[in-house]
Design an enzyme around this catalytic site. Sequence first.
Site, PDB file in Angstrom:
ATOM      1  N   PRO A  18       1.001  -1.154   0.106  1.00 50.46           N
ATOM      2  CA  PRO A  18       0.053   0.143  -0.109  1.00 50.46           C
ATOM      3  C   PRO A  18       0.795   1.146  -0.111  1.00 50.46           C
ATOM      4  O   PRO A  18       1.871   1.346   0.855  1.00 50.46           O
ATOM      5  CB  PRO A  18      -0.958  -0.024   1.223  1.00 50.46           C
ATOM      6  CG  PRO A  18      -0.002  -0.883   2.077  1.00 50.46           C
ATOM      7  CD  PRO A  18       0.932  -1.792   1.333  1.00 50.46           C
ATOM      8  N   GLN A  72      -6.791  -0.833   2.778  1.00 48.18           N
ATOM      9  CA  GLN A  72      -6.297  -0.531   3.918  1.00 48.18           C
ATOM     10  C   GLN A  72      -6.653   0.543   4.793  1.00 48.18           C
ATOM     11  O   GLN A  72      -7.265   1.631   3.816  1.00 48.18           O
ATOM     12  CB  GLN A  72      -4.810  -0.272   3.688  1.00 48.18           C
ATOM     13  CG  GLN A  72      -4.093  -0.156   5.246  1.00 48.18           C
ATOM     14  CD  GLN A  72      -2.610   0.441   5.035  1.00 48.18           C
ATOM     15  OE1 GLN A  72      -2.303   1.432   4.689  1.00 48.18           O
ATOM     16  NE2 GLN A  72      -1.804  -0.745   5.492  1.00 48.18           N
ATOM     17  N   CYS A 103       2.348   2.996   9.738  1.00 49.81           N
ATOM     18  CA  CYS A 103       2.555   4.543   9.210  1.00 49.81           C
ATOM     19  C   CYS A 103       3.256   5.440  10.138  1.00 49.81           C
ATOM     20  O   CYS A 103       2.884   5.608  11.275  1.00 49.81           O
ATOM     21  CB  CYS A 103       1.351   5.192   8.577  1.00 49.81           C
ATOM     22  SG  CYS A 103       1.443   6.507   7.765  1.00 49.81           S
ATOM     23  N   LYS A 143      -0.845  -4.692   9.118  1.00 51.35           N
ATOM     24  CA  LYS A 143       0.435  -4.189   8.808  1.00 51.35           C
ATOM     25  C   LYS A 143       1.157  -3.415   9.934  1.00 51.35           C
ATOM     26  O   LYS A 143       0.721  -2.570  10.185  1.00 51.35           O
ATOM     27  CB  LYS A 143       0.376  -3.421   7.543  1.00 51.35           C
ATOM     28  CG  LYS A 143       2.008  -3.109   6.799  1.00 51.35           C
ATOM     29  CD  LYS A 143       1.587  -2.843   5.150  1.00 51.35           C
ATOM     30  CE  LYS A 143       2.985  -2.175   4.809  1.00 51.35           C
ATOM     31  NZ  LYS A 143       3.236  -0.958   4.954  1.00 51.35           N
ATOM     32  N   ASN A 204       8.246  -7.512   4.698  1.00 51.86           N
ATOM     33  CA  ASN A 204       8.471  -6.331   3.804  1.00 51.86           C
ATOM     34  C   ASN A 204       9.466  -5.243   4.243  1.00 51.86           C
ATOM     35  O   ASN A 204       9.951  -5.347   5.472  1.00 51.86           O
ATOM     36  CB  ASN A 204       7.161  -5.226   3.966  1.00 51.86           C
ATOM     37  CG  ASN A 204       7.139  -3.995   3.362  1.00 51.86           C
ATOM     38  OD1 ASN A 204       6.803  -3.073   4.415  1.00 51.86           O
ATOM     39  ND2 ASN A 204       7.458  -3.933   2.220  1.00 51.86           N
ATOM     40  N   GLY A 205      10.206  -4.776   3.235  1.00 50.19           N
ATOM     41  CA  GLY A 205      11.492  -3.913   3.469  1.00 50.19           C
ATOM     42  C   GLY A 205      12.560  -4.273   2.874  1.00 50.19           C
ATOM     43  O   GLY A 205      13.005  -5.413   2.767  1.00 50.19           O
ATOM     44  N   ASP A 206      12.741  -3.302   1.587  1.00 46.22           N
ATOM     45  CA  ASP A 206      14.014  -3.474   0.900  1.00 46.22           C
ATOM     46  C   ASP A 206      14.018  -4.327  -0.003  1.00 46.22           C
ATOM     47  O   ASP A 206      15.185  -5.084  -0.569  1.00 46.22           O
ATOM     48  CB  ASP A 206      15.215  -3.472   1.958  1.00 46.22           C
ATOM     49  CG  ASP A 206      15.419  -2.348   2.622  1.00 46.22           C
ATOM     50  OD1 ASP A 206      14.985  -1.231   2.346  1.00 46.22           O
ATOM     51  OD2 ASP A 206      16.301  -2.568   3.683  1.00 46.22           O
ATOM     52  N   GLY A 228       7.372  -2.320  -2.114  1.00 47.43           N
ATOM     53  CA  GLY A 228       6.853  -1.023  -2.395  1.00 47.43           C
ATOM     54  C   GLY A 228       7.695  -0.006  -3.178  1.00 47.43           C
ATOM     55  O   GLY A 228       7.403  -0.045  -4.391  1.00 47.43           O
TER      56      GLY A 228
HETATM   57  C1  FMN Z   1       5.124   6.874  -1.258  1.00 45.83           C
HETATM   58  C2  FMN Z   1       4.931   5.647  -0.065  1.00 45.83           C
HETATM   59  C3  FMN Z   1       3.454   5.593   0.351  1.00 45.83           C
HETATM   60  C4  FMN Z   1       3.422   4.821   1.585  1.00 45.83           C
HETATM   61  N1  FMN Z   1       2.035   4.706   1.841  1.00 45.83           N
HETATM   62  C5  FMN Z   1       1.810   3.960   2.646  1.00 45.83           C
HETATM   63  C6  FMN Z   1       0.424   3.410   3.109  1.00 45.83           C
HETATM   64  O1  FMN Z   1      -0.526   4.205   2.621  1.00 45.83           O
HETATM   65  N2  FMN Z   1       0.234   2.389   3.962  1.00 45.83           N
HETATM   66  C7  FMN Z   1       1.149   1.731   4.412  1.00 45.83           C
HETATM   67  O2  FMN Z   1       0.668   0.799   5.204  1.00 45.83           O
HETATM   68  N3  FMN Z   1       2.576   1.849   4.038  1.00 45.83           N
HETATM   69  C8  FMN Z   1       2.765   2.993   3.341  1.00 45.83           C
HETATM   70  N4  FMN Z   1       3.966   3.003   2.843  1.00 45.83           N
HETATM   71  C9  FMN Z   1       5.020   2.120   3.170  1.00 45.83           C
HETATM   72  C10 FMN Z   1       5.135   0.675   2.136  1.00 45.83           C
HETATM   73  O3  FMN Z   1       3.908   0.080   2.140  1.00 45.83           O
HETATM   74  C11 FMN Z   1       6.135  -0.186   2.731  1.00 45.83           C
HETATM   75  O4  FMN Z   1       6.046  -0.637   3.973  1.00 45.83           O
HETATM   76  C12 FMN Z   1       7.518   0.527   2.633  1.00 45.83           C
HETATM   77  O5  FMN Z   1       7.821   1.393   1.654  1.00 45.83           O
HETATM   78  C13 FMN Z   1       8.686  -0.399   2.895  1.00 45.83           C
HETATM   79  O6  FMN Z   1       8.835  -1.335   1.892  1.00 45.83           O
HETATM   80  P1  FMN Z   1       9.732  -1.114   0.513  1.00 45.83           P
HETATM   81  O7  FMN Z   1      11.426  -1.138   1.250  1.00 45.83           O
HETATM   82  O8  FMN Z   1       9.566  -2.201  -0.402  1.00 45.83           O
HETATM   83  O9  FMN Z   1       9.539   0.146  -0.264  1.00 45.83           O
HETATM   84  C14 FMN Z   1       4.353   3.949   1.920  1.00 45.83           C
HETATM   85  C15 FMN Z   1       5.744   4.035   1.385  1.00 45.83           C
HETATM   86  C16 FMN Z   1       5.888   4.998   0.249  1.00 45.83           C
HETATM   87  C17 FMN Z   1       7.398   4.887  -0.221  1.00 45.83           C
END
Ligand code: FMN
Length: 328
Positions: A18, A72, A103, A143, A204-206, A228
């Site tokens: 998300p 979500q 968040c 989450k 999740n993460g990286d 993400g």
């Molecule tokens: C632009 C942006 C918006 C995000 N909005 C949400 C959100 O609405 N809800 C949520 O649970 N996490 C949100 N996240 C976090 C991502 O879902 C994810 O947990 C985070 O980017 C880590 O994953 P990644 O390393 O693959 O980016 C957001 C992240 C980014 C970069």
Amino acid sequence: MAFKIKDITIENKIMLAPMAGVSNSAFRTLARKYGAGLVFAEMVSDKGLLHKNEKTLNLLYMTDYEKPMAQQIFGSDLKTMVDAAVYIDIHSNCDVIDINMGCPVPKVAIKAQAGASLMKYPERIYEIVSEIVKKVSKPVTVKIRSGWDHQSVNAVEVAKQIEKAGASAITVHARTRSQGYSGKADLDVIKAVKQAVKIPVIGNGDVVDGPSAKQMLEYTGCDAVMIGRAALGNPWIFREVEAYLNDGSIIDKPTHKEIEEMMIYHFESLVELKGEHVACLEMRSHGPWYLKGIPHASSLRKQLSHINDKGQFIEQVRTFFRSYTENN
Ligand SMILES: Cc1cc2nc3c(=O)[nH]c(=O)nc-3n(C[C@H](O)[C@H](O)[C@H](O)COP(=O)(O)O)c2cc1C
């Protein structure tokens, strides 16, 4: 590759995260098309929904192409969160209701005491999740982050409460709230959560490519990975990761022609979804993301960062790629 979230079969282990301002119907459709097994819609505010705020209601828009899809919500009060979840259960065609407890942005986590701030109160998490599970028919997922800060890494304790409350899966973004997006995601936290609960765990993460997805799955034992930031301007990542997880194959990166066509297709989908003005505003971010790694794209990147007209967008993108092809 498949796994289940309650009675919903998810075809593979690769989820779209998300992301506010990104994971809307247009982008989710692309992510599904390119191989995401489940797509998460950006968060919507419980109170926004209950007050019938037009912008919030518009965020619920989805199509059947995106299914399975998780919607979500975020909030902090038991009653409004339950009512918002019931609203989604009745009015949305989504398959899963996901609760945001991760968040970190101050407006959500500090001012509204929602998102990651709930990580400080595991009993409140139990109460919210169990009430929602009792009142809705769709599977409920949550989450979370690793914890509020490095002194209170409590994802395992929180995950146990979430499972006890009847949730059907947990996503762990393995960073604390105070880390924001800095530092590295701590795979040991995901591993510990996976060992502590029986419901599916999404790590999740990286995750940025096939090898990092495989490493997360193998090291932590998690049931799926969520992507993400690596999907920004790169919906192809899902097919890339899927191919790698299937048989270790590395598929070609998208060609410049594919990138050009995708930029225009994505933009036109956004115009259809949100109108030209908002589509232009959103493309100011997406445009430059698509151009990441393409040499000599800095002037187009600059042009796109203040785009406000559909014809102009298409013209600038076409001109850039035409001259790029001629000169390379
Ligand atoms: C632009 C942006 C918006 C995000 N909005 C949400 C959100 O609405 N809800 C949520 O649970 N996490 C949100 N996240 C976090 C991502 O879902 C994810 O947990 C985070 O980017 C880590 O994953 P990644 O390393 O693959 O980016 C957001 C992240 C980014 C970069």
